[in-house]
Design a protein around this motif. Sequence first.
Motif, PDB file in Angstrom:
ATOM      1  N   VAL A   1      -0.376 -18.470  -1.075  1.00 48.25           N
ATOM      2  CA  VAL A   1      -1.001 -17.146  -1.181  1.00 48.25           C
ATOM      3  C   VAL A   1      -2.411 -17.279  -1.751  1.00 48.25           C
ATOM      4  CG1 VAL A   1      -0.868 -14.883  -2.293  1.00 48.25           C
ATOM      5  CG2 VAL A   1       1.218 -15.978  -1.433  1.00 48.25           C
ATOM      6  N   ARG A   2      -2.539 -18.100  -2.777  1.00 48.08           N
ATOM      7  CA  ARG A   2      -3.850 -18.295  -3.394  1.00 48.08           C
ATOM      8  C   ARG A   2      -4.792 -19.025  -2.447  1.00 48.08           C
ATOM      9  NH1 ARG A   2      -0.217 -20.285  -7.321  1.00 48.08           N
ATOM     10  NH2 ARG A   2      -1.238 -22.340  -7.412  1.00 48.08           N
ATOM     11  N   GLN A   3      -4.250 -19.988  -1.723  1.00 47.96           N
ATOM     12  CA  GLN A   3      -5.070 -20.713  -0.753  1.00 47.96           C
ATOM     13  C   GLN A   3      -5.530 -19.792   0.372  1.00 47.96           C
ATOM     14  OE1 GLN A   3      -2.300 -23.875   0.206  1.00 47.96           O
ATOM     15  NE2 GLN A   3      -3.386 -25.342  -1.103  1.00 47.96           N
ATOM     16  N   ALA A   4      -4.652 -18.897   0.806  1.00 52.20           N
ATOM     17  CA  ALA A   4      -5.023 -17.956   1.863  1.00 52.20           C
ATOM     18  C   ALA A   4      -6.141 -17.025   1.389  1.00 52.20           C
ATOM     19  CB  ALA A   4      -3.802 -17.144   2.293  1.00 52.20           C
TER      20      ALA A   4
ATOM     21  N   GLN B   1     -12.217  -7.039   2.462  1.00 51.98           N
ATOM     22  CA  GLN B   1     -12.116  -8.345   3.108  1.00 51.98           C
ATOM     23  C   GLN B   1     -10.654  -8.763   3.285  1.00 51.98           C
ATOM     24  OE1 GLN B   1     -14.450 -11.147   0.877  1.00 51.98           O
ATOM     25  NE2 GLN B   1     -16.418 -10.267   1.490  1.00 51.98           N
ATOM     26  N   PHE B   2      -9.859  -8.600   2.244  1.00 55.63           N
ATOM     27  CA  PHE B   2      -8.454  -9.006   2.329  1.00 55.63           C
ATOM     28  C   PHE B   2      -7.651  -8.070   3.219  1.00 55.63           C
ATOM     29  CE2 PHE B   2      -9.316 -10.899  -2.049  1.00 55.63           C
ATOM     30  CZ  PHE B   2      -9.369 -12.194  -1.574  1.00 55.63           C
ATOM     31  N   ASP B   3      -7.859  -6.757   3.067  1.00 55.57           N
ATOM     32  CA  ASP B   3      -7.092  -5.791   3.860  1.00 55.57           C
ATOM     33  C   ASP B   3      -7.389  -5.903   5.344  1.00 55.57           C
ATOM     34  OD1 ASP B   3      -5.796  -4.744   1.676  1.00 55.57           O
ATOM     35  OD2 ASP B   3      -7.062  -2.951   1.500  1.00 55.57           O
ATOM     36  N   ASP B   4      -8.644  -6.165   5.691  1.00 57.36           N
ATOM     37  CA  ASP B   4      -9.026  -6.210   7.103  1.00 57.36           C
ATOM     38  C   ASP B   4      -8.341  -7.324   7.873  1.00 57.36           C
ATOM     39  OD1 ASP B   4     -10.636  -4.038   6.794  1.00 57.36           O
ATOM     40  OD2 ASP B   4     -12.549  -5.107   6.900  1.00 57.36           O
ATOM     41  N   THR B   5      -7.831  -8.321   7.187  1.00 55.80           N
ATOM     42  CA  THR B   5      -7.123  -9.413   7.877  1.00 55.80           C
ATOM     43  C   THR B   5      -5.719  -9.005   8.293  1.00 55.80           C
ATOM     44  OG1 THR B   5      -6.155 -10.329   5.842  1.00 55.80           O
ATOM     45  CG2 THR B   5      -8.364 -11.102   6.465  1.00 55.80           C
ATOM     46  N   GLY B   6      -5.180  -7.952   7.673  1.00 59.42           N
ATOM     47  CA  GLY B   6      -3.802  -7.561   7.924  1.00 59.42           C
ATOM     48  C   GLY B   6      -2.788  -8.437   7.201  1.00 59.42           C
ATOM     49  N   LEU B   7      -3.286  -9.450   6.501  1.00 57.50           N
ATOM     50  CA  LEU B   7      -2.391 -10.375   5.796  1.00 57.50           C
ATOM     51  C   LEU B   7      -2.107  -9.924   4.370  1.00 57.50           C
ATOM     52  CD1 LEU B   7      -4.093 -13.721   6.914  1.00 57.50           C
ATOM     53  CD2 LEU B   7      -2.024 -12.674   7.866  1.00 57.50           C
ATOM     54  N   PHE B   8      -2.930  -9.001   3.860  1.00 57.80           N
ATOM     55  CA  PHE B   8      -2.801  -8.540   2.482  1.00 57.80           C
ATOM     56  C   PHE B   8      -2.855  -7.023   2.418  1.00 57.80           C
ATOM     57  CE2 PHE B   8      -4.120 -12.901   1.923  1.00 57.80           C
ATOM     58  CZ  PHE B   8      -3.436 -13.309   0.778  1.00 57.80           C
ATOM     59  N   ASP B   9      -2.185  -6.482   1.438  1.00 55.90           N
ATOM     60  CA  ASP B   9      -2.241  -5.056   1.120  1.00 55.90           C
ATOM     61  C   ASP B   9      -2.715  -4.971  -0.332  1.00 55.90           C
ATOM     62  OD1 ASP B   9      -1.942  -2.384   0.688  1.00 55.90           O
ATOM     63  OD2 ASP B   9       0.220  -2.315   1.001  1.00 55.90           O
ATOM     64  N   ILE B  10      -3.991  -4.668  -0.511  1.00 57.85           N
ATOM     65  CA  ILE B  10      -4.631  -4.813  -1.819  1.00 57.85           C
ATOM     66  C   ILE B  10      -4.811  -3.465  -2.509  1.00 57.85           C
ATOM     67  CG2 ILE B  10      -6.727  -5.533  -3.023  1.00 57.85           C
ATOM     68  CD1 ILE B  10      -5.136  -7.882  -1.946  1.00 57.85           C
ATOM     69  N   THR B  11      -4.494  -3.446  -3.787  1.00 60.94           N
ATOM     70  CA  THR B  11      -4.810  -2.325  -4.665  1.00 60.94           C
ATOM     71  C   THR B  11      -5.802  -2.818  -5.708  1.00 60.94           C
ATOM     72  OG1 THR B  11      -2.597  -1.383  -4.394  1.00 60.94           O
ATOM     73  CG2 THR B  11      -3.878  -0.636  -6.298  1.00 60.94           C
ATOM     74  N   VAL B  12      -6.773  -1.993  -6.049  1.00 60.99           N
ATOM     75  CA  VAL B  12      -7.768  -2.358  -7.060  1.00 60.99           C
ATOM     76  C   VAL B  12      -7.611  -1.442  -8.263  1.00 60.99           C
ATOM     77  CG1 VAL B  12     -10.226  -2.474  -7.605  1.00 60.99           C
ATOM     78  CG2 VAL B  12      -9.412  -3.286  -5.390  1.00 60.99           C
ATOM     79  N   GLN B  13      -7.621  -2.016  -9.441  1.00 61.10           N
ATOM     80  CA  GLN B  13      -7.466  -1.227 -10.659  1.00 61.10           C
ATOM     81  C   GLN B  13      -8.415  -1.728 -11.739  1.00 61.10           C
ATOM     82  OE1 GLN B  13      -3.416  -0.576 -11.924  1.00 61.10           O
ATOM     83  NE2 GLN B  13      -4.007  -0.283 -14.061  1.00 61.10           N
TER      84      GLN B  13
ATOM     85  N   PRO C   1       5.195 -13.390  -9.454  1.00 61.50           N
ATOM     86  CA  PRO C   1       5.801 -13.534  -8.109  1.00 61.50           C
ATOM     87  C   PRO C   1       4.824 -13.305  -6.961  1.00 61.50           C
ATOM     88  CG  PRO C   1       7.258 -12.299  -9.564  1.00 61.50           C
ATOM     89  CD  PRO C   1       5.970 -12.478 -10.313  1.00 61.50           C
ATOM     90  N   ALA C   2       3.837 -12.441  -7.159  1.00 61.62           N
ATOM     91  CA  ALA C   2       2.914 -12.112  -6.064  1.00 61.62           C
ATOM     92  C   ALA C   2       2.066 -13.299  -5.650  1.00 61.62           C
ATOM     93  CB  ALA C   2       2.018 -10.939  -6.466  1.00 61.62           C
ATOM     94  N   VAL C   3       1.706 -14.177  -6.590  1.00 62.30           N
ATOM     95  CA  VAL C   3       0.800 -15.287  -6.289  1.00 62.30           C
ATOM     96  C   VAL C   3       1.349 -16.627  -6.769  1.00 62.30           C
ATOM     97  CG1 VAL C   3      -1.279 -13.843  -6.267  1.00 62.30           C
ATOM     98  CG2 VAL C   3      -0.502 -14.852  -8.424  1.00 62.30           C
ATOM     99  N   ARG C   4       2.642 -16.667  -7.092  1.00 61.82           N
ATOM    100  CA  ARG C   4       3.239 -17.921  -7.553  1.00 61.82           C
ATOM    101  C   ARG C   4       3.153 -19.003  -6.483  1.00 61.82           C
ATOM    102  NH1 ARG C   4       8.736 -16.613  -8.306  1.00 61.82           N
ATOM    103  NH2 ARG C   4       8.239 -15.804 -10.377  1.00 61.82           N
ATOM    104  N   ASN C   5       3.347 -18.606  -5.246  1.00 60.21           N
ATOM    105  CA  ASN C   5       3.258 -19.555  -4.137  1.00 60.21           C
ATOM    106  C   ASN C   5       1.786 -19.949  -3.936  1.00 60.21           C
ATOM    107  OD1 ASN C   5       3.222 -20.861  -1.581  1.00 60.21           O
ATOM    108  ND2 ASN C   5       5.088 -19.780  -0.992  1.00 60.21           N
ATOM    109  N   LYS C   6       1.519 -21.220  -4.018  1.00 61.63           N
ATOM    110  CA  LYS C   6       0.147 -21.712  -3.874  1.00 61.63           C
ATOM    111  C   LYS C   6      -0.478 -21.285  -2.556  1.00 61.63           C
ATOM    112  CE  LYS C   6      -0.374 -26.185  -3.457  1.00 61.63           C
ATOM    113  NZ  LYS C   6      -0.468 -27.625  -3.824  1.00 61.63           N
TER     114      LYS C   6
ATOM    115  N   ALA D   1      -2.269 -19.125   9.174  1.00 59.47           N
ATOM    116  CA  ALA D   1      -1.541 -20.378   9.366  1.00 59.47           C
ATOM    117  C   ALA D   1      -1.031 -20.922   8.037  1.00 59.47           C
ATOM    118  CB  ALA D   1      -2.450 -21.398  10.049  1.00 59.47           C
ATOM    119  N   ILE D   2      -1.843 -20.803   6.985  1.00 56.31           N
ATOM    120  CA  ILE D   2      -1.419 -21.269   5.657  1.00 56.31           C
ATOM    121  C   ILE D   2      -0.180 -20.500   5.199  1.00 56.31           C
ATOM    122  CG2 ILE D   2      -2.080 -21.335   3.207  1.00 56.31           C
ATOM    123  CD1 ILE D   2      -4.984 -21.806   4.145  1.00 56.31           C
TER     124      ILE D   2
END
Length: 533
Positions: free
Chosen positions: A305-308, A395-407, A298-303, A359-360
């Motif tokens: 999100v991957r394009q962004a 890089q992703f978090d600084d845009t404000g468009l993503f909330d990233i966790t790394v594991q 569900p997190a990346v099913r929408n194309k 915009a995407i």
Amino acid sequence: MNRKTLVLPAVAGLLAPVLAACGASDDGGQGKAAIVVGTTDQFVASKDSPAPLDPAIGYEAGVWNVLRQTVQTLVHVPRGGGEPVPEAAESCTFTDTQSESYRCRLRGGLKFADGKPVTADDVKYSIDRVIRIDAPNGPVALLDNIDTVETQGEREVIFHLRAPDATFPYKLATPVAGIVPRNRYDAKSVRTGFQVDGSGPYTMKPEVENHRIVKVLFTKNPHYKGDVKVRNEKVELDVFPDAKAMGKALDSRKIDMMTRTMSPEQSQRMLENPSDDIKLTEVPGLAIHFLGFNTKDPAVRNKAVRQAMAQIVDRGEIASKVYGTTAEPLYSLIPSGITAHTNAFYNAYGEPSTEKAAAILHAAGVETPVKVTLHYPTDRVGAGTPAEFATLKKQFDDTGLFDITVQGSPWATYRPAQLRGDYAVYGMGWFPDFPDPDNFIAPFLDRNNFLNSPYTSTAAQKTLIPQSRRETDRSAATKTFQRLQDIVATDVPVLPISQGKQYVASRDGLTGVEWAVNSSADLQLWELAKDAH
């Protein structure tokens, strides 16, 4: 290489016994000390992977580097690269104009390391065995196009293919097509533990502790007949937990060479402050790093999100800040140096842009910030991986468009979880099976792909990949591969990040280093020799 898992009920009783140490000072009774090579590749037997060195199972760069020394193939890629040439065979050729029938004739007098003859039936047995076992985490997809294997007499083998495939000789040059003795490898089940037997340049003896290899002693096979010249009597492969430990062993003269995988810091330091008695050799590299997506999650099913994410990632920053001179930005699955390479992702997205990414997502109705966990293997891909993923997160978090966790997770648990689809986004590295654009496209887009990806491109699978394989002149397939790269950039089932450079450090007096590792990261230990002077 890095790639699908066979599960057996238990490991106890299945693993190779602990053998006597194969230290560099041990001359094996033959009067000469072994050349000692360091590696950070790990070889572990577990419940999920009890047979890591079986050619039907093993599908990682490190595993193949053990197999290449011991298991012979009909053809191989010569030391300078180019099209495969006969190895166990004395001749191999397509016998039709459609590249659907491939005939090989074995060398006369070919023998396994124990002295038993190698026949055409052994070749058929070995190939049929891999296909029959059909390990879900193995390299069987490379043989997927074989319809039947026919033998004629003791020395003739004919491969009948389901569809035209000009890349088939390259696939036969990989360890999945290694010839194994049937008295050591069961037709229907895998060979557990760490011992490998074949007719290759060396025999091998592993030293095992706690179900993992710590050393392998390769000894020149007196029965070997093939295309390579073996320039040494023995090579010891020592396994280190990390690049730092391997570097200390080189500095203290415990090893003669360190290869897979030096850290970016080590390479940079040696470039800036060269040593009088340690030589740093740069080898062209075709290894790539990328993010893979479970397109059903569900997190990346929408194309969108991957394009962004593709619009945001700054490859230049990752290459310069994390890897320095040891990597460069990559904008396609097909790396530079391979025919048909294009900068498909740069053509589609240009420079990193938060505005374009927003915009995407907005056009697709995606709410932000998008919560995503990025997974990476803690003991694979390379020493710079943690820093790479920390940079990606920022890089992703600084845009404000993503909330990233790394594991991060160890490979033994990481790979099965990735294959099950537990991870929405995951980091991987790909070391090519052979240097052809097909091997940077088909393993990701074709059926039975090594990522077990739910993503499907009908155009790629039904039309473009088969079309590319009909071209015996590989440059004639360039336009087809360009279309395939554009599909990847549009749908983003994977997101290429960087292309690595390879460095090998060796002590003064070791020769053949420039040939000992090729662009596909294949170890060719037979090239090494000690300078008598």
